[in-house]
Design an enzyme around this catalytic site. Structure first.
Site, short mmCIF file in Angstrom:
data_model
loop_
_atom_site.label_atom_id
_atom_site.label_comp_id
_atom_site.label_asym_id
_atom_site.label_seq_id
_atom_site.Cartn_x
_atom_site.Cartn_y
_atom_site.Cartn_z
N HIS A 34 0.82 -1.22 0.00
CA HIS A 34 0.00 0.00 0.00
C HIS A 34 0.86 1.27 0.00
CE1 HIS A 34 -4.18 -1.60 0.41
NE2 HIS A 34 -3.48 -2.68 0.66
N GLY A 122 -7.80 -12.73 -9.21
CA GLY A 122 -8.38 -12.32 -7.94
C GLY A 122 -7.67 -12.88 -6.72
N ALA A 123 -6.45 -13.41 -6.90
CA ALA A 123 -5.71 -14.01 -5.79
C ALA A 123 -4.66 -13.07 -5.23
CB ALA A 123 -5.06 -15.31 -6.24
N LEU A 125 -2.37 -11.72 -7.02
CA LEU A 125 -1.11 -11.99 -7.74
C LEU A 125 -1.06 -11.21 -9.05
CD1 LEU A 125 -0.99 -15.82 -6.97
CD2 LEU A 125 0.14 -13.94 -5.74
N SER A 127 -3.27 -10.70 -11.78
CA SER A 127 -3.66 -11.20 -13.10
C SER A 127 -4.07 -10.05 -14.02
CB SER A 127 -4.81 -12.20 -12.98
OG SER A 127 -6.00 -11.57 -12.57
N ASP A 172 1.97 -2.99 -9.71
CA ASP A 172 1.71 -4.26 -10.41
C ASP A 172 2.15 -4.20 -11.87
OD1 ASP A 172 0.58 -4.86 -8.01
OD2 ASP A 172 -1.51 -4.88 -8.73
N TYR A 224 -10.29 -0.46 0.25
CA TYR A 224 -9.10 0.06 -0.43
C TYR A 224 -9.24 1.57 -0.62
CZ TYR A 224 -5.49 0.52 -4.09
OH TYR A 224 -4.40 0.89 -4.83
#
Ligand code: ADP
Ligand code: MG
Length: 384
Positions: A34, A122-123, A125, A127, A172, A224
């Protein structure tokens, strides 16, 4: 997913060979959570899991999109009609990239795209960034745009922020575009300056596990947004551009100035200590003291759990169980409220720790987690 398989999928779908095949990875974040929307530091590395795209150029203004992983046929759009937040399906990610490139003045006149991904969606990681970056890199090559990795990352972030409508930071996309095999990426999200930090755990007898809890708590997006707004409020109250500007040594004074703003104080404390943790991890890895990063990861988890308040029972259970079973360090990774945790451990502890986590999840009545080993892999690249 192999390049050949995606190429064959393209040929079967569109009746011609693609101009090329590209891949872009998902990521895990080692430390720096964050911080990326506070102009701070992050340290992700790329996963071997990738989004792979077979792509051809088109000159007629048509954009055709297909994912092997999604039910439904080919989506056909016109590049001139692309408009922010008009699309609530997966196609918003690749279409958003085309929109962002065109908005930035790059003459993208269409494409045929077929993709498949091994990055779990949605993990936590990433995507979504893998999807964006693979499309951006393919179009960069096919249209000879000459954009660098960090520039593609910025455009992909803009696609996700404006076109998809998700207020994500820059980590990301930069991780997917810029990571290198065998390294973690030390990234300053203020100016996107980067340093590749060697991170070869196997050479030192260690491993890093990703534990995907397979849960995603439904309130994650709203929370968030609240954290982001709280961080911005903290920066405004302290009179700085971003919380990155609060020095670790000045933290106590800054917290004192925030008076009875208890919620904001907790957010500020997390961001300032987290930036410091990234710097500590960089320094420990640079001096070859890899095992010593374990406790820093655990501190980071406690800060996310207690100050930033974005953990959840499943993530806490991974960390507590792993640490009680002999891991060197563990923390939640990604946005929080579900998703994945990482566990740093000695090679010999992989099996007992994995078993202990699986057993603890079964005992708690949680969905069985998916556990896999993560080795720092390559960033986005052309395959064919
Ligand atoms: P994360 O990035 O953490 O995996 P996001 O919610 O940001 O989670 O992105 C997940 C979304 O990305 C999915 O809901 C879907 O729209 C899109 N997506 C991911 N992988 C694929 C895929 N293989 N094919 C089509 N869309 C995908
Ligand atoms: Mg995402």
């Amino acid at each position: 997913m192999g390049a050949q398989q995606v190429r064959d999928g393209f040929a079967a779908l569109y009746g011609t060979e693609p101009d090329g095949v590209w891949a872009a990875p998902g990521r895990v974040n080692l430390i720096g959570e964050h911080t990326d929307y506070n102009d701070g530091f992050v340290m992700p590395f790329a996963l071997p899991h990738t989004a792979t795209a077979a792509v051809s150029r088109r000159e007629d203004g048509v954009l055709r999109l297909h994912s092997a992983d999604i039910e439904g046929g080919v989506a056909e759009l016109r590049v001139a009609d692309l408009a922010p937040e008009s699309d609530k399906s997966w196609t918003a990610y690749p279409a958003g990239v085309v929109w962002a490139l065109r908005e930035a003045g790059h003459p993208v006149t269409g494409a045929d795209i077929h993709l498949a991904s091994t990055v779990p969606a949605g993990a936590g990681l990433s995507s979504s960034a893998a999807l964006e970056v693979v499309v951006a890199l393919a179009l960069n090559d096919l249209y000879e745009l000459g954009l660098r990795g960090w520039q593609l990352a910025r455009l992909c972030q803009r696609a996700e922020n404006v076109y998809v409508g998700a207020p994500v930071g820059i980590m990301d996309q930069t991780a997917s575009a810029c990571c290198e095999a065998g390294h973690a990426l030390f990234l300053d999200t203020r100016d996107l300056s980067q340093r590749q930090i060697p991170f070869d755990l196997a050479a030192e007898g260690m491993r890093l596990l990703v534990v995907d809890t397979q849960v995603k708590h439904s309130h994650s997006e709203g929370e968030y947004g609240k954290r982001r707004a709280g961080c911005e409020k903290g920066a405004a109250l302290l009179g700085v551009d971003a919380l990155r500007d609060v020095a670790y040594d000045d933290l106590d004074a800054a917290l004192a100035r925030l008076g009875d703003e208890e919620e904001v104080r907790r957010l500020v404390r997390h961001i300032v200590t987290e930036n410091h943790r990234v710097e500590r991890v960089v320094s420990l890895l640079s001096s070859g003291d890899t095992r010593a990063i374990g406790p820093v990861l655990v501190e980071g988890h406690a800060s996310l759990r207690d100050d930033f308040r974005i953990s959840c029972p499943e993530l806490d259970l991974v960390v507590d169980t792993a640490m009680a079973s002999g891991a060197l360090g563990a923390r939640m990774t990604g946005g929080g409220f579900g998703g994945s945790a990482i566990v740093l451990l000695e090679e010999a502890d992989v099996e007992p720790v994995t078993k202990a986590v699986e057993k603890a999840f079964a005992t708690a009545g949680f969905t069985a987690p998916r556990v896999f080993e993560a080795v720092p892999a390559a960033g986005a690249r052309r395959l064919v």
